[in-house]
Design a protein around this motif. Structure first.
Motif, PDB file in Angstrom:
ATOM      1  N   ASP A 203       0.351  -0.049   8.233  1.00  0.00           N
ATOM      2  CA  ASP A 203       1.541  -0.354   9.027  1.00  0.00           C
ATOM      3  C   ASP A 203       2.750  -0.580   8.125  1.00  0.00           C
ATOM      4  N   LEU A 204       2.538  -1.221   6.994  1.00  0.00           N
ATOM      5  CA  LEU A 204       3.629  -1.426   6.044  1.00  0.00           C
ATOM      6  C   LEU A 204       4.117  -0.095   5.497  1.00  0.00           C
ATOM      7  N   PHE A 205       3.194   0.786   5.156  1.00  0.00           N
ATOM      8  CA  PHE A 205       3.587   2.079   4.613  1.00  0.00           C
ATOM      9  C   PHE A 205       4.351   2.913   5.644  1.00  0.00           C
ATOM     10  N   SER A 238       2.299  12.928   3.374  1.00  0.00           N
ATOM     11  CA  SER A 238       1.043  13.676   3.325  1.00  0.00           C
ATOM     12  C   SER A 238      -0.060  12.919   2.611  1.00  0.00           C
ATOM     13  N   GLY A 239       0.237  11.850   1.945  1.00  0.00           N
ATOM     14  CA  GLY A 239      -0.775  11.075   1.240  1.00  0.00           C
ATOM     15  C   GLY A 239      -0.170   9.846   0.602  1.00  0.00           C
ATOM     16  N   CYS A 240      -1.010   8.834   0.379  1.00  0.00           N
ATOM     17  CA  CYS A 240      -0.494   7.582  -0.168  1.00  0.00           C
ATOM     18  C   CYS A 240      -1.640   6.772  -0.745  1.00  0.00           C
ATOM     19  N   VAL A 241      -1.317   5.920  -1.721  1.00  0.00           N
ATOM     20  CA  VAL A 241      -2.260   4.959  -2.271  1.00  0.00           C
ATOM     21  C   VAL A 241      -1.492   3.695  -2.623  1.00  0.00           C
ATOM     22  N   ILE A 242      -2.071   2.538  -2.295  1.00  0.00           N
ATOM     23  CA  ILE A 242      -1.506   1.239  -2.629  1.00  0.00           C
ATOM     24  C   ILE A 242      -2.531   0.491  -3.476  1.00  0.00           C
ATOM     25  N   VAL A 243      -2.086  -0.064  -4.583  1.00  0.00           N
ATOM     26  CA  VAL A 243      -2.959  -0.802  -5.491  1.00  0.00           C
ATOM     27  C   VAL A 243      -2.654  -2.285  -5.357  1.00  0.00           C
ATOM     28  N   VAL A 244      -3.641  -3.049  -4.901  1.00  0.00           N
ATOM     29  CA  VAL A 244      -3.520  -4.497  -4.735  1.00  0.00           C
ATOM     30  C   VAL A 244      -4.679  -5.153  -5.461  1.00  0.00           C
ATOM     31  N   LYS A 296       4.833 -11.048  -6.991  1.00  0.00           N
ATOM     32  CA  LYS A 296       4.095 -10.125  -7.837  1.00  0.00           C
ATOM     33  C   LYS A 296       4.222  -8.716  -7.277  1.00  0.00           C
ATOM     34  N   PRO A 297       4.651  -7.731  -8.078  1.00  0.00           N
ATOM     35  CA  PRO A 297       4.822  -6.376  -7.555  1.00  0.00           C
ATOM     36  C   PRO A 297       3.485  -5.651  -7.412  1.00  0.00           C
ATOM     37  N   TYR A 298       3.329  -4.975  -6.272  1.00  0.00           N
ATOM     38  CA  TYR A 298       2.169  -4.120  -6.020  1.00  0.00           C
ATOM     39  C   TYR A 298       2.641  -2.678  -5.963  1.00  0.00           C
ATOM     40  N   TRP A 299       1.876  -1.802  -6.590  1.00  0.00           N
ATOM     41  CA  TRP A 299       2.291  -0.421  -6.821  1.00  0.00           C
ATOM     42  C   TRP A 299       1.881   0.477  -5.664  1.00  0.00           C
ATOM     43  N   LEU A 300       2.793   1.387  -5.280  1.00  0.00           N
ATOM     44  CA  LEU A 300       2.537   2.343  -4.202  1.00  0.00           C
ATOM     45  C   LEU A 300       2.981   3.729  -4.656  1.00  0.00           C
ATOM     46  N   LEU A 301       2.159   4.735  -4.354  1.00  0.00           N
ATOM     47  CA  LEU A 301       2.460   6.126  -4.718  1.00  0.00           C
ATOM     48  C   LEU A 301       2.261   7.012  -3.496  1.00  0.00           C
ATOM     49  N   HIS A 302       3.228   7.911  -3.257  1.00  0.00           N
ATOM     50  CA  HIS A 302       3.093   8.877  -2.165  1.00  0.00           C
ATOM     51  C   HIS A 302       3.962  10.091  -2.480  1.00  0.00           C
ATOM     52  N   GLY A 304       3.343  12.874  -3.843  1.00  0.00           N
ATOM     53  CA  GLY A 304       3.174  13.461  -5.175  1.00  0.00           C
ATOM     54  C   GLY A 304       3.509  12.510  -6.294  1.00  0.00           C
ATOM     55  N   ASN A 305       4.801  12.198  -6.476  1.00  0.00           N
ATOM     56  CA  ASN A 305       5.200  11.354  -7.605  1.00  0.00           C
ATOM     57  C   ASN A 305       6.272  10.341  -7.226  1.00  0.00           C
ATOM     58  N   CYS A 306       6.363   9.999  -5.958  1.00  0.00           N
ATOM     59  CA  CYS A 306       7.357   9.013  -5.513  1.00  0.00           C
ATOM     60  C   CYS A 306       6.719   7.628  -5.580  1.00  0.00           C
ATOM     61  N   GLU A 307       7.235   6.773  -6.455  1.00  0.00           N
ATOM     62  CA  GLU A 307       6.654   5.462  -6.704  1.00  0.00           C
ATOM     63  C   GLU A 307       7.513   4.359  -6.089  1.00  0.00           C
ATOM     64  N   HIS A 308       6.854   3.340  -5.575  1.00  0.00           N
ATOM     65  CA  HIS A 308       7.509   2.151  -5.057  1.00  0.00           C
ATOM     66  C   HIS A 308       6.777   0.922  -5.581  1.00  0.00           C
ATOM     67  N   TYR A 309       7.492  -0.190  -5.573  1.00  0.00           N
ATOM     68  CA  TYR A 309       6.888  -1.479  -5.885  1.00  0.00           C
ATOM     69  C   TYR A 309       7.153  -2.417  -4.704  1.00  0.00           C
ATOM     70  N   ILE A 310       6.093  -3.024  -4.204  1.00  0.00           N
ATOM     71  CA  ILE A 310       6.162  -3.902  -3.043  1.00  0.00           C
ATOM     72  C   ILE A 310       5.978  -5.338  -3.515  1.00  0.00           C
ATOM     73  N   VAL A 311       6.936  -6.192  -3.176  1.00  0.00           N
ATOM     74  CA  VAL A 311       6.922  -7.588  -3.616  1.00  0.00           C
ATOM     75  C   VAL A 311       6.893  -8.484  -2.376  1.00  0.00           C
ATOM     76  N   ILE A 312       5.998  -9.462  -2.376  1.00  0.00           N
ATOM     77  CA  ILE A 312       5.905 -10.420  -1.277  1.00  0.00           C
ATOM     78  C   ILE A 312       6.883 -11.559  -1.542  1.00  0.00           C
ATOM     79  N   ASP A 313       7.788 -11.788  -0.593  1.00  0.00           N
ATOM     80  CA  ASP A 313       8.784 -12.843  -0.736  1.00  0.00           C
ATOM     81  C   ASP A 313       8.278 -14.182  -0.216  1.00  0.00           C
ATOM     82  N   GLN A 314       7.539 -14.179   0.874  1.00  0.00           N
ATOM     83  CA  GLN A 314       7.040 -15.434   1.425  1.00  0.00           C
ATOM     84  C   GLN A 314       5.889 -15.169   2.390  1.00  0.00           C
ATOM     85  N   ILE A 315       5.033 -16.176   2.512  1.00  0.00           N
ATOM     86  CA  ILE A 315       3.926 -16.190   3.476  1.00  0.00           C
ATOM     87  C   ILE A 315       4.065 -17.496   4.254  1.00  0.00           C
TER      88      ILE A 315
END
Length: 395
Positions: A203-205, A238-244, A296-302, A304-315
């Motif tokens: 859902d986040l992606f 067309s594809g994605c991977v998130i590393v947590v 803490k940044p979590y890495w996302l790739l989709h 082909g080579n488009c990279e993002h970093y996802i950071v949690i601000d608050q819970i």
């Protein structure tokens, strides 16, 4: 501030918090809230507490100043002069300071302005006025400082509704970052979202915006690109991977998804990074099943080579004033960087023309007026492709 240091600081995150088990946090917070509500407290006069904590007098005095056009304009100009004096070394800023100083002198002749300035000068706080050291922490606004959203943006109504479990009362705020084109080591803020813990990584992606998802679809004939379809909005990747936490969550769309390809790449390159694939895909992994860290940044790739970093601000727990539906919510979205027409250099480009010998570059970005004024190519043997650029709208 040194520009290189400024870019480094903008791309740094942390310090990260301790690991937060989202499900455990939800259970413990729910138990505490129930115990507080059930325990009888001392009877207090709510009206007296409200009167004691009221800041209505301060609010009224501030609103009286801001609603006065003369006083509010004076404060704006005074702030501009103070900031310009901190950075004042160039001739342009010096001219600005002279003009602002002249206008300030004329304003000081008014009785209202003199009274306001005397009140400001009487404030005993030493940090009220900008000190010379403040130049190290001030900078002009960037593109990422502006928000294209004028209100909180809700998700589509056809998105799967989360379960009404205990984890749906926990909200997690994410900020997405992307690498800028001119330097891969520099990150820029892209968007900010609020999700329920019962929702998934998928859902986040799906809710995060990215220009890579707006690339037009190719039209093939005999295996050759002959044209492109114009996009009416963002479409799925067309594809994605998130590393947590060193666990790769793929999209599960194919037997060998992006998570498998990432692990294969690490083996081929003999990387020392130890990442294993999750048993569940990102669309089957609720946030409540994860242990997350704030800042803490979590890495996302989709794509082909488009990279993002996802950071949690608050819970945090859901508040009574938070929206009941429409999650994930989008709180912030950075303006898209538009390329200007390479012919007139005044209007944002809407077409990318490939293979036209009349133009100085291929591809060449043109606005609609310049492309129509050029007319069709004279040589029919030329293979000219006209690619529509993505269309952006303000919310």
């Amino acid at each position: 501030m040194n520009q290189r240091i400024e870019y480094v600081l903008a791309s740094e995150f942390g310090p990260s918090s301790e690991t937060v088990d989202v499900m455990k946090f939800s259970q413990e917070a729910n138990a505490i809230s129930h115990s507080v509500q059930s325990s009888p407290g001392p009877e207090v006069d709510q009206a007296s507490i409200a009167a004691e904590c009221s800041v209505a007098d301060i609010q009224n005095s501030l609103m009286d100043v801001w609603q006065n056009p003369m006083l509010s304009a004076y404060l704006y100009r005074s702030s501009d002069v103070a900031i310009a004096s901190l950075h004042g070394s160039t001739s342009k800023l010096a001219k600005t300071r002279k003009r602002s100083a002249a206008s300030s002198e004329s304003q000081n002749e008014l009785q209202e302005v003199r009274e306001l300035q005397s009140k400001l000068d009487a404030i005993p706080l030493s940090s009220w006025k900008l000190q010379p050291d403040a130049v190290l922490f001030t900078r002009p606004p960037r593109n990422a400082d502006y928000n294209t959203l004028t209100a909180v943006k809700t998700s589509d109504t056809d998105m799967d509704a989360p379960s009404a479990g205990i984890d749906s009362h926990v909200l997690i705020t994410f900020t997405t970052h992307f690498k800028v084109q001119w330097r891969s080591s520099v990150l820029s803020k892209c968007s900010q979202h609020v999700m329920m813990a019962s929702q998934t990584l998928g859902d986040l992606f799906e809710v995060m915006p990215c220009v890579s998802n707006e690339l037009p679809e190719e039209v093939l004939e005999d295996g050759k690109v002959v044209s492109y379809k114009e996009t009416n909005g963002m479409h799925g990747s067309s594809g994605c991977v998130i590393v947590v936490n060193d666990v790769a969550y793929g999209d599960g769309l194919n037997e060998e998804d992006y998570a498998d390809k990432l692990i294969q790449h690490l083996k081929i390159t003999k990387s020392t990074t130890t990442i294993k694939k999750s048993r569940t895909s990102m669309h089957d992994t609720p946030l409540s099943s994860l242990a997350l860290q704030v800042n803490k940044p979590y890495w996302l790739l989709h794509q082909g080579n488009c990279e993002h970093y996802i950071v949690i601000d608050q819970i945090r727990l859901k508040h009574s004033k938070d929206p009941a539906t429409g999650y994930p919510l989008t709180l912030y979205q950075a303006p898209a960087s538009l390329d200007f027409c390479q012919a007139c250099t005044k209007i944002p480009a809407v077409w990318s023309v490939v293979g036209d010998v009349r133009l100085e570059a291929s591809p060449c970005l043109l606005c609609d007026s310049c492309w129509r004024s050029m007319g069709d190519p004279t040589d029919e043997s030329e293979e000219v492709l006209v690619l529509p650029l993505p269309k952006y709208k303000l919310w």
